[in-house]
Design a protein around this motif. Structure first.
Motif, PDB file in Angstrom:
ATOM      1  N   HIS A 234      -4.784   9.410  -4.930  1.00  0.00           N
ATOM      2  CA  HIS A 234      -5.169  10.006  -6.078  1.00  0.00           C
ATOM      3  C   HIS A 234      -4.472  10.656  -6.903  1.00  0.00           C
ATOM      4  O   HIS A 234      -4.623  10.717  -8.131  1.00  0.00           O
ATOM      5  N   GLU A 235      -3.183  10.926  -6.846  1.00  0.00           N
ATOM      6  CA  GLU A 235      -2.498  11.611  -7.713  1.00  0.00           C
ATOM      7  C   GLU A 235      -1.656  10.686  -8.580  1.00  0.00           C
ATOM      8  O   GLU A 235      -1.340   9.641  -7.984  1.00  0.00           O
TER       9      GLU A 235
ATOM     10  N   ILE B 251       2.581  13.733 -10.328  1.00  0.00           N
ATOM     11  CA  ILE B 251       3.609  13.871  -9.533  1.00  0.00           C
ATOM     12  C   ILE B 251       4.850  14.329 -10.366  1.00  0.00           C
ATOM     13  O   ILE B 251       5.721  15.053  -9.804  1.00  0.00           O
ATOM     14  N   HIS B 252       5.163  13.740 -11.307  1.00  0.00           N
ATOM     15  CA  HIS B 252       6.289  14.247 -12.146  1.00  0.00           C
ATOM     16  C   HIS B 252       6.129  15.671 -12.637  1.00  0.00           C
ATOM     17  O   HIS B 252       7.167  16.531 -12.579  1.00  0.00           O
TER      18      HIS B 252
ATOM     19  N   ASN C 196       3.123   3.010 -12.407  1.00  0.00           N
ATOM     20  CA  ASN C 196       2.266   3.797 -13.604  1.00  0.00           C
ATOM     21  C   ASN C 196       0.750   3.610 -12.973  1.00  0.00           C
ATOM     22  O   ASN C 196       0.112   4.372 -13.899  1.00  0.00           O
ATOM     23  N   LEU C 197       0.432   2.824 -12.190  1.00  0.00           N
ATOM     24  CA  LEU C 197      -0.975   2.713 -11.780  1.00  0.00           C
ATOM     25  C   LEU C 197      -1.151   3.701 -10.444  1.00  0.00           C
ATOM     26  O   LEU C 197      -2.574   3.699 -10.135  1.00  0.00           O
ATOM     27  N   LEU C 198      -0.310   4.451 -10.047  1.00  0.00           N
ATOM     28  CA  LEU C 198      -0.788   5.569  -9.025  1.00  0.00           C
ATOM     29  C   LEU C 198      -2.008   6.424  -9.512  1.00  0.00           C
ATOM     30  O   LEU C 198      -1.982   6.663 -10.687  1.00  0.00           O
ATOM     31  N   GLY C 199      -2.624   6.591  -8.601  1.00  0.00           N
ATOM     32  CA  GLY C 199      -4.046   7.475  -8.840  1.00  0.00           C
ATOM     33  C   GLY C 199      -5.331   6.601  -9.374  1.00  0.00           C
ATOM     34  O   GLY C 199      -6.323   6.903  -9.214  1.00  0.00           O
ATOM     35  N   THR C 200      -5.084   5.142  -9.721  1.00  0.00           N
ATOM     36  CA  THR C 200      -5.958   4.487 -10.263  1.00  0.00           C
ATOM     37  C   THR C 200      -6.143   3.060  -9.351  1.00  0.00           C
ATOM     38  O   THR C 200      -7.291   2.520  -8.982  1.00  0.00           O
ATOM     39  N   ARG C 201      -4.959   2.641  -8.950  1.00  0.00           N
ATOM     40  CA  ARG C 201      -4.769   1.363  -8.197  1.00  0.00           C
ATOM     41  C   ARG C 201      -5.012   1.708  -6.643  1.00  0.00           C
ATOM     42  O   ARG C 201      -3.965   2.401  -6.130  1.00  0.00           O
ATOM     43  N   GLU C 202      -5.987   1.093  -6.261  1.00  0.00           N
ATOM     44  CA  GLU C 202      -6.377   1.355  -4.749  1.00  0.00           C
ATOM     45  C   GLU C 202      -6.045   2.694  -4.144  1.00  0.00           C
ATOM     46  O   GLU C 202      -5.391   2.857  -3.160  1.00  0.00           O
TER      47      GLU C 202
END
Length: 82
Positions: A25-26, A31-32, A13-19
């Motif tokens: 960045h997506e 992605i969904h 759930n942190l994709l795009g914001t965590r590292e």
């Protein structure tokens, strides 16, 4: 119609914001959205589920309302005992 479940594990759930320099960045929603478009083009049904809780992921699998499950285990690859 073939029903696909895309199961996303902890921390995804942190994709795009965590590292983002490592993980991109997506966001998971983006992605969904892309997967949903492609599934529609192929005439497939698709459902998404993400949880940071191992039991919730297993409970979702136990519903057995899909033909194919795609599992992106995320943080489960480090500590899961299920």
């Amino acid at each position: 119609m073939t029903a696909i479940l895309v199961l996303q594990g902890p921390n995804l759930n942190l994709l795009g914001t965590r590292e983002p320099e490592i993980y991109g960045h997506e966001s998971l929603d983006q992605i969904h959205a892309g997967l949903a478009v492609r599934a529609a083009e192929l005439g497939l049904g698709i459902d998404f589920f993400q949880s940071n809780h191992e039991g919730a992921l297993i409970d979702r699998l136990h519903r057995r309302d899909f033909d194919i499950a795609v599992v992106n285990a995320g943080g489960l690859t480090h500590t899961s005992v299920a």
